[in-house]
Write an enzyme that holds these catalytic residues in place. Sequence first.
Site, PDB file in Angstrom:
ATOM      1  N   TYR A 184     -12.997   0.364 -11.736  1.00 12.80           N
ATOM      2  CA  TYR A 184     -13.151   1.808 -11.464  1.00 12.80           C
ATOM      3  C   TYR A 184     -14.470   2.176 -10.786  1.00 12.80           C
ATOM      4  CZ  TYR A 184      -8.662   3.066 -13.368  1.00 12.80           C
ATOM      5  OH  TYR A 184      -7.303   3.189 -13.535  1.00 12.80           O
ATOM      6  N   GLU A 199      -4.993   3.497 -19.950  1.00 15.84           N
ATOM      7  CA  GLU A 199      -4.623   2.100 -19.667  1.00 15.84           C
ATOM      8  C   GLU A 199      -5.056   1.167 -20.811  1.00 15.84           C
ATOM      9  OE1 GLU A 199      -6.134   1.569 -15.628  1.00 15.84           O
ATOM     10  OE2 GLU A 199      -4.841   3.219 -14.972  1.00 15.84           O
TER      11      GLU A 199
HETATM   12  C1  HEM Z   1      -9.279   7.492 -10.777  1.00 16.78           C
HETATM   13  C2  HEM Z   1      -9.032   6.493  -9.963  1.00 16.78           C
HETATM   14  C3  HEM Z   1      -7.666   6.155  -9.413  1.00 16.78           C
HETATM   15  C4  HEM Z   1      -6.658   6.972  -9.010  1.00 16.78           C
HETATM   16  C5  HEM Z   1      -6.637   8.495  -9.013  1.00 16.78           C
HETATM   17  C6  HEM Z   1      -5.570   6.120  -8.558  1.00 16.78           C
HETATM   18  C7  HEM Z   1      -4.357   6.581  -8.069  1.00 16.78           C
HETATM   19  C8  HEM Z   1      -3.304   5.785  -7.706  1.00 16.78           C
HETATM   20  C9  HEM Z   1      -1.999   6.252  -7.259  1.00 16.78           C
HETATM   21  C10 HEM Z   1      -1.589   7.695  -7.103  1.00 16.78           C
HETATM   22  C11 HEM Z   1      -1.227   5.172  -7.012  1.00 16.78           C
HETATM   23  C12 HEM Z   1       0.224   5.147  -6.530  1.00 16.78           C
HETATM   24  C13 HEM Z   1       1.077   4.997  -7.756  1.00 16.78           C
HETATM   25  C14 HEM Z   1       2.480   4.495  -7.547  1.00 16.78           C
HETATM   26  O1  HEM Z   1       2.687   3.542  -6.789  1.00 16.78           O
HETATM   27  O2  HEM Z   1       3.340   5.076  -8.219  1.00 16.78           O
HETATM   28  C15 HEM Z   1      -2.034   4.009  -7.320  1.00 16.78           C
HETATM   29  C16 HEM Z   1      -1.598   2.723  -7.184  1.00 16.78           C
HETATM   30  C17 HEM Z   1      -2.443   1.654  -7.175  1.00 16.78           C
HETATM   31  N1  HEM Z   1      -3.752   1.644  -7.585  1.00 16.78           N
HETATM   32 FE1  HEM Z   1      -4.810   3.213  -8.217  1.00 16.78          FE
HETATM   33  N2  HEM Z   1      -5.951   4.822  -8.697  1.00 16.78           N
HETATM   34  C18 HEM Z   1      -7.217   4.797  -9.212  1.00 16.78           C
HETATM   35  C19 HEM Z   1      -7.941   3.678  -9.505  1.00 16.78           C
HETATM   36  C20 HEM Z   1      -7.607   2.407  -9.128  1.00 16.78           C
HETATM   37  C21 HEM Z   1      -8.448   1.248  -9.276  1.00 16.78           C
HETATM   38  C22 HEM Z   1      -9.822   1.242  -9.947  1.00 16.78           C
HETATM   39  C23 HEM Z   1      -7.772   0.201  -8.750  1.00 16.78           C
HETATM   40  C24 HEM Z   1      -8.211  -1.247  -8.615  1.00 16.78           C
HETATM   41  C25 HEM Z   1      -9.232  -1.587  -7.881  1.00 16.78           C
HETATM   42  C26 HEM Z   1      -6.502   0.702  -8.282  1.00 16.78           C
HETATM   43  C27 HEM Z   1      -5.501  -0.062  -7.704  1.00 16.78           C
HETATM   44  C28 HEM Z   1      -4.234   0.388  -7.402  1.00 16.78           C
HETATM   45  C29 HEM Z   1      -3.191  -0.461  -6.859  1.00 16.78           C
HETATM   46  C30 HEM Z   1      -3.337  -1.927  -6.513  1.00 16.78           C
HETATM   47  C31 HEM Z   1      -2.062   0.347  -6.719  1.00 16.78           C
HETATM   48  C32 HEM Z   1      -0.671  -0.065  -6.213  1.00 16.78           C
HETATM   49  C33 HEM Z   1      -0.484   0.353  -4.821  1.00 16.78           C
HETATM   50  C34 HEM Z   1      -0.487  -0.767  -3.845  1.00 16.78           C
HETATM   51  O3  HEM Z   1      -0.234  -1.891  -4.226  1.00 16.78           O
HETATM   52  O4  HEM Z   1      -0.729  -0.472  -2.676  1.00 16.78           O
HETATM   53  N3  HEM Z   1      -6.433   2.034  -8.529  1.00 16.78           N
HETATM   54  N4  HEM Z   1      -3.279   4.412  -7.746  1.00 16.78           N
END
Ligand code: HEM
Length: 379
Positions: free
Chosen positions: A95, A137
């Site tokens: 994060y 989480e």
């Molecule tokens: C407050 C911080 C964060 C927000 C608001 C956020 C938001 C989101 C959203 C809206 C999605 C799409 C969900 C879906 O596929 O249904 C997503 C997917 C994802 N997030 Fe986050 N996220 C956050 C932090 C993180 C962090 C820290 C990581 C890791 C470094 C991360 C890694 C991913 C990955 C790998 C996906 C799947 C999408 C893909 O493979 O392209 N996220 N996140």
Amino acid sequence: MLDEKTKEIVKSTIPFLQDKGTEITGIFYQNMFKAHPELLNIFNQNNQREGTQSKALANTVLAAAMNIDDLSALKPHVIQIGYKHRALQVKPEHYPIVGHHLIEAIGIVLGDTATDEIIDAWTAAYGEIAQVFIDAEKEMYKEEAWHDFKPFTVISVEKPVDGFVKIGLQSDFGIGKVIPGEYITVRIKKDGETYFSNRHYSIYAADETKNQVHIAIRKENKGIISNYLTQEVKPGDEICLSAPAGDFCLAENSQTNVLISSGIGMTPILPMAKASQEQGKKTIWIQNYRQLADNIFEKEVAPLRDKVEIITNETSTAGRINAEKLKNWLDFSEPMAFYLCGRPEFTIGVKNALIEAGASEADIYYEVFDAPKMATIFD
Ligand code: HEM
């Protein structure tokens, strides 16, 4: 806790975010991957190329800014995203990396107007938003049936209809209880590739006594995992999976469950229909197909035919599902819970038609394939 002034500054940036949100997250991803290429092991490269992931994150940041007075309003989104994060093994230590590059990108796009006050307010707000995800989480990791990605052996590969593959996988360790509607996440590194690729697939059947899960895949013309699973995989191959995840499951208090699937969206709906009738609930399954020949689960659906009311809609001959058809098929004076699964356009269309026909939005649950795209349409 954020003070009032910080909240006001964050809220005052909403019009700017609405305008530049996608630009900010575009810069953010580019800089983050440059500094932390190891994160390419968890982010989907197709989503990056198509920009869907950057829009999903932009929308979520915006939704968070709009709800900064009461972040609990984000809960349903946090649960859904949290499961995706857990399935990809996103951890608390990731994060601050995201936060650093997101705030940096806000600063770059704001240019000269990026005052210390704005940057400090967003840094504090991101910390608060990130904590909501980390806390949710943490609970999800406690329930995880196994940690990280573990090897499964391919035990069956079946091609029931052109363009679709059904794959059975078995582990040599206990897989715990699989809840109807959950998905698993496949991780693969192909020869010649530098990074892992990950992809979520709904489970259409599981046998916990044999440690088996079964998934179905539709052939696409893109994507390392989809190509491998539809064209190359064979019995005996080893594939790594993370634990079943997701919040798309039957509501406990519903007496009538109406399941509505389109095409490969049948995958999570099949075990849900089975479980619903086993629980003694009235179960109605509306199956939508482009053409009926696309039904890859005829063998599995056959034993349910005398226990579940099945209605089919073939769009190539009968057109799309609309409010009028739903009113003919269902009695909206009765309390019902609705479960939708298909592509985003299908899911949004049916959700709107259900509301037009008399359903309450609170009774509609959905799982969307292509979820990042969904986030860009819904908000
Ligand atoms: C407050 C911080 C964060 C927000 C608001 C956020 C938001 C989101 C959203 C809206 C999605 C799409 C969900 C879906 O596929 O249904 C997503 C997917 C994802 N997030 Fe986050 N996220 C956050 C932090 C993180 C962090 C820290 C990581 C890791 C470094 C991360 C890694 C991913 C990955 C790998 C996906 C799947 C999408 C893909 O493979 O392209 N996220 N996140």
